[in-house]
Design a protein around this motif. Structure first.
Motif, PDB file in Angstrom:
ATOM      1  N   MET A  25      37.104 -42.532 -23.245  1.00 17.94           N
ATOM      2  CA  MET A  25      37.426 -41.343 -24.276  1.00 17.94           C
ATOM      3  C   MET A  25      38.308 -41.570 -25.384  1.00 17.94           C
ATOM      4  SD  MET A  25      35.560 -38.936 -22.430  1.00 17.94           S
ATOM      5  CE  MET A  25      35.981 -37.535 -23.193  1.00 17.94           C
ATOM      6  N   THR A  26      37.936 -40.998 -26.490  1.00 22.40           N
ATOM      7  CA  THR A  26      38.840 -41.093 -27.672  1.00 22.40           C
ATOM      8  C   THR A  26      39.568 -39.830 -27.630  1.00 22.40           C
ATOM      9  OG1 THR A  26      37.243 -42.831 -28.744  1.00 22.40           O
ATOM     10  CG2 THR A  26      39.416 -41.584 -29.948  1.00 22.40           C
ATOM     11  N   ALA A  27      40.802 -39.840 -27.100  1.00 25.92           N
ATOM     12  CA  ALA A  27      41.545 -38.543 -26.931  1.00 25.92           C
ATOM     13  C   ALA A  27      41.464 -37.621 -28.382  1.00 25.92           C
ATOM     14  CB  ALA A  27      42.883 -38.593 -26.197  1.00 25.92           C
ATOM     15  N   ARG A  28      41.896 -38.217 -29.286  1.00 25.86           N
ATOM     16  CA  ARG A  28      42.178 -37.347 -30.573  1.00 25.86           C
ATOM     17  C   ARG A  28      40.996 -36.655 -30.906  1.00 25.86           C
ATOM     18  NH1 ARG A  28      44.483 -40.684 -35.595  1.00 25.86           N
ATOM     19  NH2 ARG A  28      42.487 -41.503 -35.161  1.00 25.86           N
ATOM     20  N   GLU A  29      39.782 -37.446 -31.255  1.00 23.36           N
ATOM     21  CA  GLU A  29      38.677 -36.745 -31.697  1.00 23.36           C
ATOM     22  C   GLU A  29      38.016 -35.866 -30.788  1.00 23.36           C
ATOM     23  OE1 GLU A  29      39.049 -40.038 -31.945  1.00 23.36           O
ATOM     24  OE2 GLU A  29      38.920 -40.385 -34.298  1.00 23.36           O
ATOM     25  N   ALA A  30      38.287 -36.078 -29.191  1.00 24.01           N
ATOM     26  CA  ALA A  30      37.698 -35.008 -28.529  1.00 24.01           C
ATOM     27  C   ALA A  30      38.468 -33.705 -28.433  1.00 24.01           C
ATOM     28  CB  ALA A  30      37.769 -35.558 -26.983  1.00 24.01           C
ATOM     29  N   LYS A  31      39.561 -33.801 -28.285  1.00 23.11           N
ATOM     30  CA  LYS A  31      40.620 -32.699 -28.621  1.00 23.11           C
ATOM     31  C   LYS A  31      40.394 -31.961 -29.784  1.00 23.11           C
ATOM     32  CE  LYS A  31      44.705 -33.876 -25.823  1.00 23.11           C
ATOM     33  NZ  LYS A  31      46.169 -33.956 -25.591  1.00 23.11           N
ATOM     34  N   ALA A  32      40.176 -32.740 -31.099  1.00 23.60           N
ATOM     35  CA  ALA A  32      39.789 -31.951 -32.428  1.00 23.60           C
ATOM     36  C   ALA A  32      38.481 -31.197 -31.998  1.00 23.60           C
ATOM     37  CB  ALA A  32      40.032 -33.044 -33.304  1.00 23.60           C
ATOM     38  N   SER A  33      37.447 -31.778 -31.541  1.00 27.97           N
ATOM     39  CA  SER A  33      36.181 -30.991 -31.224  1.00 27.97           C
ATOM     40  C   SER A  33      36.266 -29.773 -30.341  1.00 27.97           C
ATOM     41  CB  SER A  33      35.174 -31.872 -30.967  1.00 27.97           C
ATOM     42  OG  SER A  33      35.515 -32.509 -29.658  1.00 27.97           O
ATOM     43  N   PHE A  34      37.425 -30.022 -29.352  1.00 29.60           N
ATOM     44  CA  PHE A  34      37.395 -28.877 -28.343  1.00 29.60           C
ATOM     45  C   PHE A  34      37.757 -27.324 -28.915  1.00 29.60           C
ATOM     46  CE2 PHE A  34      39.963 -26.685 -25.062  1.00 29.60           C
ATOM     47  CZ  PHE A  34      38.841 -26.441 -24.113  1.00 29.60           C
ATOM     48  N   LYS A  35      36.963 -26.599 -28.580  1.00 30.27           N
ATOM     49  CA  LYS A  35      37.392 -25.206 -28.744  1.00 30.27           C
ATOM     50  C   LYS A  35      37.870 -24.607 -27.471  1.00 30.27           C
ATOM     51  CE  LYS A  35      33.502 -24.634 -32.310  1.00 30.27           C
ATOM     52  NZ  LYS A  35      32.122 -23.899 -32.610  1.00 30.27           N
ATOM     53  N   LYS A  36      39.271 -23.915 -27.941  1.00 27.20           N
ATOM     54  CA  LYS A  36      39.721 -23.238 -26.750  1.00 27.20           C
ATOM     55  C   LYS A  36      38.916 -22.131 -26.127  1.00 27.20           C
ATOM     56  CE  LYS A  36      44.369 -24.639 -28.327  1.00 27.20           C
ATOM     57  NZ  LYS A  36      45.618 -24.020 -28.836  1.00 27.20           N
ATOM     58  N   GLU A  37      39.033 -21.970 -24.884  1.00 25.73           N
ATOM     59  CA  GLU A  37      38.147 -20.917 -24.376  1.00 25.73           C
ATOM     60  C   GLU A  37      39.225 -20.295 -23.643  1.00 25.73           C
ATOM     61  OE1 GLU A  37      34.993 -22.364 -22.348  1.00 25.73           O
ATOM     62  OE2 GLU A  37      34.015 -23.609 -23.732  1.00 25.73           O
ATOM     63  N   SER A  38      38.841 -18.809 -23.312  1.00 22.72           N
ATOM     64  CA  SER A  38      39.655 -17.933 -22.533  1.00 22.72           C
ATOM     65  C   SER A  38      38.840 -17.399 -21.319  1.00 22.72           C
ATOM     66  CB  SER A  38      40.314 -16.692 -23.488  1.00 22.72           C
ATOM     67  OG  SER A  38      39.132 -15.943 -23.898  1.00 22.72           O
ATOM     68  N   GLY A  39      39.480 -17.351 -20.244  1.00 16.23           N
ATOM     69  CA  GLY A  39      38.879 -16.774 -19.027  1.00 16.23           C
ATOM     70  C   GLY A  39      38.266 -17.929 -18.422  1.00 16.23           C
ATOM     71  N   GLU A  75      48.468 -24.584 -20.153  1.00 18.79           N
ATOM     72  CA  GLU A  75      48.663 -26.102 -20.699  1.00 18.79           C
ATOM     73  C   GLU A  75      47.643 -26.988 -19.815  1.00 18.79           C
ATOM     74  OE1 GLU A  75      52.607 -29.013 -20.372  1.00 18.79           O
ATOM     75  OE2 GLU A  75      52.956 -26.797 -19.839  1.00 18.79           O
ATOM     76  N   GLU A  76      47.748 -26.951 -18.633  1.00 23.72           N
ATOM     77  CA  GLU A  76      46.780 -27.491 -17.701  1.00 23.72           C
ATOM     78  C   GLU A  76      45.282 -27.433 -18.203  1.00 23.72           C
ATOM     79  OE1 GLU A  76      45.140 -27.819 -13.261  1.00 23.72           O
ATOM     80  OE2 GLU A  76      47.105 -27.235 -13.415  1.00 23.72           O
ATOM     81  N   HIS A  77      44.879 -26.160 -18.712  1.00 28.33           N
ATOM     82  CA  HIS A  77      43.346 -26.092 -19.025  1.00 28.33           C
ATOM     83  C   HIS A  77      43.348 -26.952 -20.326  1.00 28.33           C
ATOM     84  CE1 HIS A  77      40.196 -24.000 -21.222  1.00 28.33           C
ATOM     85  NE2 HIS A  77      39.813 -23.938 -19.933  1.00 28.33           N
ATOM     86  N   GLU A  78      44.058 -26.668 -21.243  1.00 28.54           N
ATOM     87  CA  GLU A  78      44.065 -27.408 -22.650  1.00 28.54           C
ATOM     88  C   GLU A  78      44.170 -28.880 -22.329  1.00 28.54           C
ATOM     89  OE1 GLU A  78      46.736 -25.778 -25.262  1.00 28.54           O
ATOM     90  OE2 GLU A  78      45.859 -23.785 -25.151  1.00 28.54           O
ATOM     91  N   GLU A  79      44.855 -29.521 -21.474  1.00 27.95           N
ATOM     92  CA  GLU A  79      45.001 -30.792 -21.308  1.00 27.95           C
ATOM     93  C   GLU A  79      43.922 -31.593 -20.653  1.00 27.95           C
ATOM     94  OE1 GLU A  79      47.953 -33.942 -18.494  1.00 27.95           O
ATOM     95  OE2 GLU A  79      48.292 -31.695 -18.296  1.00 27.95           O
ATOM     96  N   VAL A  80      43.029 -30.872 -19.921  1.00 23.65           N
ATOM     97  CA  VAL A  80      41.815 -31.439 -19.317  1.00 23.65           C
ATOM     98  C   VAL A  80      40.743 -30.867 -19.604  1.00 23.65           C
ATOM     99  CG1 VAL A  80      41.214 -31.913 -16.886  1.00 23.65           C
ATOM    100  CG2 VAL A  80      43.343 -31.699 -17.161  1.00 23.65           C
ATOM    101  N   ALA A  81      40.516 -29.664 -20.173  1.00 27.70           N
ATOM    102  CA  ALA A  81      39.131 -29.016 -20.373  1.00 27.70           C
ATOM    103  C   ALA A  81      38.399 -29.836 -21.224  1.00 27.70           C
ATOM    104  CB  ALA A  81      39.133 -27.729 -20.547  1.00 27.70           C
ATOM    105  N   TRP A  82      38.956 -30.134 -22.450  1.00 26.42           N
ATOM    106  CA  TRP A  82      38.303 -30.803 -23.386  1.00 26.42           C
ATOM    107  C   TRP A  82      37.585 -32.364 -22.867  1.00 26.42           C
ATOM    108  CZ3 TRP A  82      40.101 -35.785 -24.629  1.00 26.42           C
ATOM    109  CH2 TRP A  82      41.473 -36.105 -23.959  1.00 26.42           C
ATOM    110  N   LEU A  83      38.308 -32.828 -22.023  1.00 25.02           N
ATOM    111  CA  LEU A  83      37.549 -33.951 -21.506  1.00 25.02           C
ATOM    112  C   LEU A  83      36.287 -33.663 -20.781  1.00 25.02           C
ATOM    113  CD1 LEU A  83      40.566 -35.683 -19.708  1.00 25.02           C
ATOM    114  CD2 LEU A  83      39.849 -36.317 -21.557  1.00 25.02           C
ATOM    115  N   PHE A  84      36.045 -32.652 -20.126  1.00 26.33           N
ATOM    116  CA  PHE A  84      34.875 -32.316 -19.341  1.00 26.33           C
ATOM    117  C   PHE A  84      33.805 -31.823 -20.528  1.00 26.33           C
ATOM    118  CE2 PHE A  84      37.821 -31.094 -15.793  1.00 26.33           C
ATOM    119  CZ  PHE A  84      37.634 -32.555 -15.013  1.00 26.33           C
ATOM    120  N   LYS A  85      34.340 -31.092 -21.359  1.00 27.21           N
ATOM    121  CA  LYS A  85      33.458 -30.636 -22.384  1.00 27.21           C
ATOM    122  C   LYS A  85      32.807 -32.130 -23.045  1.00 27.21           C
ATOM    123  CE  LYS A  85      33.591 -26.259 -22.196  1.00 27.21           C
ATOM    124  NZ  LYS A  85      32.579 -25.309 -21.937  1.00 27.21           N
TER     125      LYS A  85
END
Length: 269
Positions: A160-174, A254-264
């Protein structure tokens, strides 16, 4: 008398002969004249006459003949790509940029690669790499040394390339619900069940926690929209692993934002 006259004539002849020898000198040869060519001035040089036709011709320097450019063949132009299709192509290209191929070097392990600053920057995210490369590493024995087991040199794995993956991840609530499968303090406790769940396709991750001054590793599966979904998955995991202490809980943001983008990012591929 005759003798005297004869002497007179003889003396006269000698006198005349001597005078004529003194007066007559050998003819002088005149000195040769040096003829120097007269250089005409530039003003006196006659310019070549040109005809009217020659004056109209452009004055060109003698140059080597130049090659003529090759004739351009008109290629058939492709139909313009519709805007919607361009967006789709750009999106697919961006998705591909989130992953790259890493060639394993001598001494590399899943945890050491995950710890690289240009990958996931965290050795505990070895489980993410294992899930991403199940096609190549899925048959590895799920022993406690799996994260630190040396990978075959030259193996090409996806990272995984963390920077690009985080940039493309849209934060989700709930979607903060997770199954806390196990909390442990050693690899011997947490690695085998984590590897087993990864091979079965569960979105597994491991995070650190400090409780009452003691450090723990939490093996979790997520993320779910509500507690019911988490409970259903948790029930299946308990049956598979014969665990009794698994429970559903809400992860913090914080945990969600740290990991969720990886699964997406993994789901896209």
């Amino acid at each position: 008398m005759k003798v005297s006259m004869a002497r007179f004539f003889i003396v006269l002849l000698f006198a005349l002969a001597g005078c004529s020898g003194e007066d007559q000198q050998p003819p002088r040869t005149p000195a040769p004249k040096v003829v120097q060519p007269i250089k005409p001035s530039t003003a006196d040089i006659e310019k070549p006459t040109t005809t009217v036709a020659e004056e109209k011709k452009p004055q060109t320097e003698d140059k080597a003949p130049m090659e003529k450019p090759a004739a351009v063949v008109d290629k058939p132009t492709a139909d313009p790509t519709p805007p919607a299709e361009e967006k789709k192509i750009a999106s697919e290209r961006k998705d591909k940029d989130e992953l790259r191929i890493y060639t394993v070097k001598k001494g590399d392990t899943l945890s050491s690669i995950a710890a690289r600053s240009d990958v996931l920057n965290d050795p505990l995210k070895w489980a993410i790499l294992l899930r991403l490369n199940r096609d190549k590493l899925g048959e590895w024995p799920a022993g406690e040394d799996l994260p630190d087991r040396e990978l075959p040199q030259g193996t090409k794995i996806k990272v995984m390339t963390a920077r690009e993956a985080k940039a493309s991840f849209k934060k989700e609530s709930g979607s903060l619900w997770v199954v806390n499968v196990l909390s442990a303090t050693t690899n011997a406790e947490i690695v085998p069940p984590a590897a087993t769940l990864v091979k079965q396709g569960y979105p597994v991750y491991i995070v650190r926690a400090r409780v009452k001054g003691k450090d723990y590793m939490r093996l979790r599966v997520g993320f779910f929209k509500n507690k019911n979904e988490a409970d259903e998955v948790g029930k299946k995991i308990k049956e598979q692993l014969n665990f009794k202490d698994s429970w559903s809980t809400k992860a913090d943001k914080e945990e969600h934002e740290e990991v969720a983008w990886l699964f997406k990012s993994i789901e896209k591929h």
